[in-house]
Design a protein around this motif. Structure first.
Motif, PDB file in Angstrom:
ATOM      1  N   HIS A 185       0.842  -1.202   0.000  1.00  0.00           N
ATOM      2  CA  HIS A 185       0.000   0.000   0.000  1.00  0.00           C
ATOM      3  C   HIS A 185       0.870   1.242   0.000  1.00  0.00           C
ATOM      4  CE1 HIS A 185      -2.757  -2.982   1.885  1.00  0.00           C
ATOM      5  NE2 HIS A 185      -3.605  -2.393   1.062  1.00  0.00           N
ATOM      6  N   LYS A 186       1.827   1.234   0.909  1.00  0.00           N
ATOM      7  CA  LYS A 186       2.689   2.412   1.080  1.00  0.00           C
ATOM      8  C   LYS A 186       3.519   2.639  -0.180  1.00  0.00           C
ATOM      9  CE  LYS A 186       6.165   4.172   4.270  1.00  0.00           C
ATOM     10  NZ  LYS A 186       5.506   5.209   5.045  1.00  0.00           N
ATOM     11  N   LYS A 187       4.020   1.528  -0.733  1.00  0.00           N
ATOM     12  CA  LYS A 187       4.887   1.671  -1.914  1.00  0.00           C
ATOM     13  C   LYS A 187       4.130   2.245  -3.095  1.00  0.00           C
ATOM     14  CE  LYS A 187       8.925  -0.955  -1.378  1.00  0.00           C
ATOM     15  NZ  LYS A 187      10.070  -1.422  -2.140  1.00  0.00           N
ATOM     16  N   SER A 188       2.903   1.732  -3.328  1.00  0.00           N
ATOM     17  CA  SER A 188       2.168   2.212  -4.502  1.00  0.00           C
ATOM     18  C   SER A 188       1.768   3.672  -4.307  1.00  0.00           C
ATOM     19  CB  SER A 188       0.939   1.345  -4.784  1.00  0.00           C
ATOM     20  OG  SER A 188       0.200   1.217  -3.607  1.00  0.00           O
ATOM     21  N   ALA A 189       1.334   4.006  -3.091  1.00  0.00           N
ATOM     22  CA  ALA A 189       0.945   5.397  -2.832  1.00  0.00           C
ATOM     23  C   ALA A 189       2.180   6.287  -2.819  1.00  0.00           C
ATOM     24  CB  ALA A 189       0.199   5.490  -1.508  1.00  0.00           C
ATOM     25  N   GLY A 190       3.288   5.752  -2.236  1.00  0.00           N
ATOM     26  CA  GLY A 190       4.519   6.528  -2.119  1.00  0.00           C
ATOM     27  C   GLY A 190       5.082   6.931  -3.477  1.00  0.00           C
ATOM     28  N   LYS A 191       4.915   6.051  -4.465  1.00  0.00           N
ATOM     29  CA  LYS A 191       5.434   6.324  -5.820  1.00  0.00           C
ATOM     30  C   LYS A 191       4.888   7.645  -6.358  1.00  0.00           C
ATOM     31  CE  LYS A 191       6.232   2.305  -8.753  1.00  0.00           C
ATOM     32  NZ  LYS A 191       5.511   1.380  -9.619  1.00  0.00           N
ATOM     33  N   TYR A 192       3.603   7.867  -6.058  1.00  0.00           N
ATOM     34  CA  TYR A 192       2.904   9.062  -6.546  1.00  0.00           C
ATOM     35  C   TYR A 192       3.591  10.317  -6.011  1.00  0.00           C
ATOM     36  CZ  TYR A 192      -0.981  12.458  -6.672  1.00  0.00           C
ATOM     37  OH  TYR A 192      -1.754  13.566  -6.859  1.00  0.00           O
ATOM     38  N   TYR A 193       3.931  10.275  -4.705  1.00  0.00           N
ATOM     39  CA  TYR A 193       4.559  11.459  -4.104  1.00  0.00           C
ATOM     40  C   TYR A 193       6.042  11.538  -4.458  1.00  0.00           C
ATOM     41  CZ  TYR A 193       0.183  11.763  -1.694  1.00  0.00           C
ATOM     42  OH  TYR A 193      -1.147  11.862  -1.437  1.00  0.00           O
ATOM     43  N   ALA A 194       6.676  10.349  -4.648  1.00  0.00           N
ATOM     44  CA  ALA A 194       8.110  10.335  -4.970  1.00  0.00           C
ATOM     45  C   ALA A 194       8.366  11.141  -6.239  1.00  0.00           C
ATOM     46  CB  ALA A 194       8.588   8.897  -5.134  1.00  0.00           C
ATOM     47  N   GLN A 195       7.461  10.967  -7.233  1.00  0.00           N
ATOM     48  CA  GLN A 195       7.636  11.701  -8.497  1.00  0.00           C
ATOM     49  C   GLN A 195       7.617  13.213  -8.247  1.00  0.00           C
ATOM     50  OE1 GLN A 195       4.378  10.271 -10.781  1.00  0.00           O
ATOM     51  NE2 GLN A 195       5.307   8.247 -11.055  1.00  0.00           N
ATOM     52  N   LYS A 196       6.775  13.615  -7.309  1.00  0.00           N
ATOM     53  CA  LYS A 196       6.671  15.056  -7.026  1.00  0.00           C
ATOM     54  C   LYS A 196       7.863  15.534  -6.179  1.00  0.00           C
ATOM     55  CE  LYS A 196       1.607  15.113  -6.955  1.00  0.00           C
ATOM     56  NZ  LYS A 196       1.294  15.723  -8.217  1.00  0.00           N
ATOM     57  N   ILE A 197       8.197  14.704  -5.151  1.00  0.00           N
ATOM     58  CA  ILE A 197       9.241  15.149  -4.213  1.00  0.00           C
ATOM     59  C   ILE A 197      10.626  15.154  -4.876  1.00  0.00           C
ATOM     60  CG2 ILE A 197      10.452  14.567  -2.052  1.00  0.00           C
ATOM     61  CD1 ILE A 197       7.737  13.438  -1.076  1.00  0.00           C
ATOM     62  N   PHE A 198      10.931  14.059  -5.597  1.00  0.00           N
ATOM     63  CA  PHE A 198      12.280  13.954  -6.174  1.00  0.00           C
ATOM     64  C   PHE A 198      12.320  14.574  -7.572  1.00  0.00           C
ATOM     65  CE2 PHE A 198      11.916  10.226  -3.232  1.00  0.00           C
ATOM     66  CZ  PHE A 198      12.705  10.774  -2.228  1.00  0.00           C
ATOM     67  N   SER A 199      11.710  15.716  -7.719  1.00  0.00           N
ATOM     68  CA  SER A 199      11.645  16.370  -9.031  1.00  0.00           C
ATOM     69  C   SER A 199      12.778  17.395  -9.153  1.00  0.00           C
ATOM     70  CB  SER A 199      10.298  17.089  -9.155  1.00  0.00           C
ATOM     71  OG  SER A 199      10.252  18.122  -8.199  1.00  0.00           O
ATOM     72  N   PRO A 200      13.158  17.775 -10.385  1.00  0.00           N
ATOM     73  CA  PRO A 200      14.205  18.782 -10.590  1.00  0.00           C
ATOM     74  C   PRO A 200      13.864  20.106  -9.893  1.00  0.00           C
ATOM     75  CG  PRO A 200      13.621  17.727 -12.671  1.00  0.00           C
ATOM     76  CD  PRO A 200      12.673  17.212 -11.642  1.00  0.00           C
ATOM     77  N   GLN A 201      12.562  20.443  -9.850  1.00  0.00           N
ATOM     78  CA  GLN A 201      12.176  21.711  -9.205  1.00  0.00           C
ATOM     79  C   GLN A 201      12.535  21.697  -7.720  1.00  0.00           C
ATOM     80  OE1 GLN A 201      10.428  19.912 -11.278  1.00  0.00           O
ATOM     81  NE2 GLN A 201       8.842  21.090 -12.364  1.00  0.00           N
ATOM     82  N   VAL A 202      12.163  20.586  -7.039  1.00  0.00           N
ATOM     83  CA  VAL A 202      12.438  20.513  -5.593  1.00  0.00           C
ATOM     84  C   VAL A 202      13.944  20.516  -5.356  1.00  0.00           C
ATOM     85  CG1 VAL A 202      12.159  19.115  -3.500  1.00  0.00           C
ATOM     86  CG2 VAL A 202      10.262  19.354  -5.100  1.00  0.00           C
ATOM     87  N   ARG A 203      14.662  19.739  -6.197  1.00  0.00           N
ATOM     88  CA  ARG A 203      16.143  19.731  -6.061  1.00  0.00           C
ATOM     89  C   ARG A 203      16.693  21.144  -6.203  1.00  0.00           C
ATOM     90  NH1 ARG A 203      19.050  14.802  -7.625  1.00  0.00           N
ATOM     91  NH2 ARG A 203      20.560  16.115  -8.701  1.00  0.00           N
ATOM     92  N   GLY A 204      16.174  21.852  -7.214  1.00  0.00           N
ATOM     93  CA  GLY A 204      16.652  23.211  -7.484  1.00  0.00           C
ATOM     94  C   GLY A 204      16.423  24.125  -6.279  1.00  0.00           C
ATOM     95  N   ILE A 205      15.226  24.030  -5.697  1.00  0.00           N
ATOM     96  CA  ILE A 205      14.888  24.891  -4.551  1.00  0.00           C
ATOM     97  C   ILE A 205      15.803  24.578  -3.365  1.00  0.00           C
ATOM     98  CG2 ILE A 205      13.095  25.412  -2.834  1.00  0.00           C
ATOM     99  CD1 ILE A 205      11.042  24.896  -5.126  1.00  0.00           C
ATOM    100  N   LEU A 206      15.993  23.258  -3.091  1.00  0.00           N
ATOM    101  CA  LEU A 206      16.821  22.875  -1.943  1.00  0.00           C
ATOM    102  C   LEU A 206      18.273  23.308  -2.143  1.00  0.00           C
ATOM    103  CD1 LEU A 206      15.377  19.342  -1.068  1.00  0.00           C
ATOM    104  CD2 LEU A 206      14.967  21.511   0.090  1.00  0.00           C
ATOM    105  N   LYS A 207      18.753  23.168  -3.390  1.00  0.00           N
ATOM    106  CA  LYS A 207      20.131  23.590  -3.682  1.00  0.00           C
ATOM    107  C   LYS A 207      20.286  25.087  -3.435  1.00  0.00           C
ATOM    108  CE  LYS A 207      22.108  20.552  -7.162  1.00  0.00           C
ATOM    109  NZ  LYS A 207      22.425  20.465  -8.583  1.00  0.00           N
ATOM    110  N   PHE A 208      19.269  25.810  -3.901  1.00  0.00           N
ATOM    111  CA  PHE A 208      19.303  27.262  -3.757  1.00  0.00           C
ATOM    112  C   PHE A 208      19.286  27.651  -2.279  1.00  0.00           C
ATOM    113  CE2 PHE A 208      16.837  31.179  -3.185  1.00  0.00           C
ATOM    114  CZ  PHE A 208      17.674  32.082  -3.832  1.00  0.00           C
ATOM    115  N   LEU A 209      18.378  26.980  -1.510  1.00  0.00           N
ATOM    116  CA  LEU A 209      18.220  27.354  -0.101  1.00  0.00           C
ATOM    117  C   LEU A 209      19.410  26.933   0.756  1.00  0.00           C
ATOM    118  CD1 LEU A 209      14.468  26.501   0.578  1.00  0.00           C
ATOM    119  CD2 LEU A 209      15.496  28.782   0.430  1.00  0.00           C
TER     120      LEU A 209
END
Ligand SMILES: Cc1cc2nc3c(=O)[nH]c(=O)nc-3n(C[C@H](O)[C@H](O)[C@H](O)COP(=O)(O)OP(=O)(O)OC[C@H]3O[C@@H](n4cnc5c(N)ncnc54)[C@H](O)[C@@H]3O)c2cc1C
Length: 478
Positions: A449-473
Motif C-alpha cells: 500500500h505504502k509503496k504504490s501510494a509513495g510512488k505518486y509522491y516520490a515523483q513530485k518530491i524527487f523532481s528537478p524543481q524541488v532539487r533546485g529549490i533545496l540547492k538554492f536554499l
C-alpha cells in the motif's frame, strides 16, 4: 404492543437470516427463525466454508509437490485420496457449525422452528397447519445453482457445488462449466488436487468482471497448474459414451469440440429461492433476479424485508450479513439505514486471490468516471520474494487529477487479507497520502500500500524543481 405472535419472523437460517435473528432477539424483539433444513445455509455446508477448506488443502498439496523450488528434497507424493480430503472438509464444517447451532440461537431468545412456511397474507404465514403472525418478516431463503438448459445434460449426469463436497473419488478429468467465482475457485482446487480440468465459459476470460490485468495473473497460474481454458465457448449438448461423459462445446467461430470427462461440474450462476413462499399472497414483488428490495432492504411491502442471495443483488456472505444488520436497524431499532453497495468488497479465493473494493477500471469506464491508476507489483515487495510469490500487484484508482482513492484491486498472496486496509481507504474516502505516510511493518505484504501510494509522491518530491529549490536554499552541491 401489537397483537401479533411475533415482532419479527425470519424465513431461512443462513448468513442473512441468522444475522437478523441474533440482532432482533438481542434487542428484545420477539423473534422466530423458520428453517427447512439446518441452520448455517449454503455458506457453511456447500459454499464458503467447504470451498475455502478445499482450496487450502489444494495449496498444501501443491506446496508438497514443489518442495524443490524451496531448496528442499523432492518427495514422492502419492495421489490424493478425495474421500479423506472431504473428511477433513467435513470436520471444518462441523467446527464452524457450532457458531450456528440451534442451542446458540435459542440461548439468544430466538424461537427456532423447523419447516417451510407459506405466506397467507402480508402479516401471516402458515406452517404445519398453524398460522403465525408477525409485525415484520424477513425473507432470507438464499439461492441455489442455476441449471442452464443443455441438451442431454440431465441424462448424462452432472454435479453442482452441492454435491462437490460429498465426492469420494477425484474425477480424473473434470469439465467445469462457468468461470465465475465458484467455477474458477473449484476448477483451480481440483486441478491442484490432480484432476485434468477443462474450464469453459461463454465469456472472454475467467473472472471477467475483474479488470483483465488483474484476472490475467490468476489465469496464468491456472494454465501453469494444467487447466485447459475454453473461453468464448458455449455448451451445446451432453451425452455418455462408454464410461465417459461428453460435453460438446462450440466456440465463437462455430467450431465444435467434444470435451471428454469423468464429471461435469456446473457453476453457471445462481437462482433465488422464491418459490413456494406464497409471496403473491403477501403482495411481495418478485422479478427474475429475486425479491425486489430498496436500499433499506424493504420489499414492495414495507414491513417485509429480504436479505441475502434471495434479493439477487450481491451473492456474498458478508453482503448477506450487512443487509441483515440493515434490517435490524430499520425494522427493530427504527433508525433508517441503507446498504452502500458501491463500496462493497469481494474476494475470489483462487490462488493467487483477487480482492476488489470500490471502482475497478471496468466499472469506472461504464459509469464514465475519470480516474488515474497507481500500480505496484509484488516483485517490488521483499516479503513476496521471501514467500516465493512473485506474481501479484495492487492497483489503486484515484479520482482523475486528485489523490482521492475511489477503488483498489489486489491480486496476489493473501489479497483478501491485504484488502482490509483498502476497504478502510475507500470507505473513509482516504487520500493516497493516508496510505503513504504511516509506517507499515517490514517485511510484510501490506507494505505494498505504502509503496504504490509513495510512488505518486516520490515523483513530485524527487523532481528537478524541488532539487533546485533545496540547492538554492541550502547550497547543496550534488
Ligand atoms: C461454492 C460457493 C462458494 C462461496 N464462497 C463464498 C465466499 O468465499 N465468500 C462469500 O462471501 N460468499 C461466498 N459464497 C456465497 C455465499 O455462500 C452466499 O452469498 C450466502 O450463503 C448467502 O446467504 P443467504 O443467507 O442469503 O442464503 P443461505 O446461506 O443459502 O441460507 C438460506 C437458508 O434458507 C433456507 N431455506 C430456503 N428456502 C426455505 C424455505 N422455503 N423455508 C425455510 N427455509 C428455507 C435454506 O435451507 C438455507 O438454510 C459462496 C457460494 C458458493 C456456492
Amino acid at each position: 404492543m401489537s397483537g401479533y405472535d411475533y415482532d419479527m419472523i425470519i424465513i431461512g437460517g443462513g448468513a442473512a437470516g441468522l444475522t437478523v435473528a441474533a440482532g432482533a432477539a438481542q434487542l428484545g424483539a420477539k423473534t422466530a427463525l423458520i428453517e427447512k433444513d439446518r441452520l448455517g445455509g449454503d455458506c457453511l455446508y456447500y459454499g464458503c466454508v467447504p470451498s475455502k477448506t478445499l482450496i487450502k488443502v489444494a495449496k498444501v498439496y501443491h506446496y508438497a509437490k514443489h518442495l524443490k523450488a524451496f531448496g528442499l528434497p523432492d518427495a514422492d507424493i502419492p495421489a490424493c485420496d478425495l474421500k479423506s480430503v472431504m473428511g477433513h472438509v467435513r470436520q471444518v464444517i462441523d467446527r464452524v457449525a457450532m457458531h450456528d447451532s440451534v442451542e446458540r440461537f435459542q440461548g439468544l431468545g430466538v424461537d427456532v422452528i423447523s419447516g417451510s412456511p407459506e405466506f397467507v397474507s402480508d402479516r401471516e404465514v402458515r406452517l404445519d397447519g398453524r398460522t403465525l403472525s408477525s409485525r415484520h418478516f424477513t425473507i432470507a431463503t438464499g439461492s441455489r445453482p442455476m441449471i442452464i438448459p443443455i441438451e442431454g445434460l440431465h441424462q448424462t449426469g452432472f454435479i453442482t457445488n452441492v454435491e462437490t463436497f460429498s465426492l469420494e473419488n477425484l474425477p480424473a478429468r473434470l469439465a467445469v462449466l462457468g468461470a465465475g467465482p465458484i467455477g474458477a475457485e473449484l476448477a483451480h482446487a481440483f486441478a491442484r488436487l490432480g484432476s485434468k480440468v477443462t474450464l469453459i465459459d461463454i465469456l472472454e476470460y475467467p473472472l471477467s468482471f475483474e479488470d483483465y490485468d488483474m484476472a490475467e495473473v490468476v489465469i496464468k497460474q491456472m494454465i501453469n497448474d494444467g487447466i485447459t481454458l475454453r473461453m468464448g465457448s458455449k455448451a451445446k449438448k451432453a451425452y455418455r459414451e462408454a464410461a465417459d461423459k461428453v460435453l460438446v462445446i462450440e466456440d465463437k467461430t462455430g467450431k465444435e469440440e467434444a470435451v471428454r470427462c469423468d464429471e461435469i461440474l456446473l457453476a453457471t450462476g445462481r437462482k433465488p429461492n422464491t418459490e413456494g413462499l406464497g409471496l403473491e399472497a403477501a403482495g411481495v414483488k418478485v422479478t427474475n433476479k429475486g425479491v425486489e428490495t430498496d436500499l433499506r432492504m424493504r420489499t414492495s411491502q414495507k414491513h417485509i424485508y429480504a436479505a441475502g442471495d434471495v434479493n439477487g443483488r450481491f451473492p456474498f456472505t458478508h453482503v448477506a450479513g450487512a443487509e441483515g444488520s440493515t434490517i435490524v436497524r430499520n425494522a427493530i431499532m427504527h433508525i433508517p439505514g441503507k446498504v452502500d453497495y458501491n463500496k462493497t468488497p469481494w474476494v475470489i479465493f483462487t490462488d493467487p486471490e483477487i480482492g476488489s473494493v470500490g471502482y475497478n477500471e471496468k466499472r469506472a469506464q461504464q459509469e464514465e468516471v475519470e480516474y488515474d491508476i497507481h500500480v505496484e507489483d509484488f516483485e517490488e515487495i521483499d516479503r513476496a520474494l521471501a514467500e516465493r510469490e512473485y506474481e501479484g500487484r495492487i492497483k489503486i484508482l484515484t479520482a482523475s487529477g486528485s489523490d482521492k482513492i475511489i477503488g483498489v484491486q489486489i491480486v496476489g498472496l493473501h489479497a483478501g487479507e491485504l484488502l482490509g486496509a483498502s476497504v478502510l481507504a475507500v470507505n473513509k474516502r482516504m487520500k493516497l497520502s493516508d496510505l503513504a505516510t504511516p509506517i507499515f511493518a517490514y517485511p510484510t505484504l501490506s507494505e505494498i500500500h505504502k509503496k504504490s501510494a509513495g510512488k505518486y509522491y516520490a515523483q513530485k518530491i524527487f523532481s528537478p524543481q524541488v532539487r533546485g529549490i533545496l540547492k538554492f536554499l541550502f547550497g547543496y552541491r550534488g
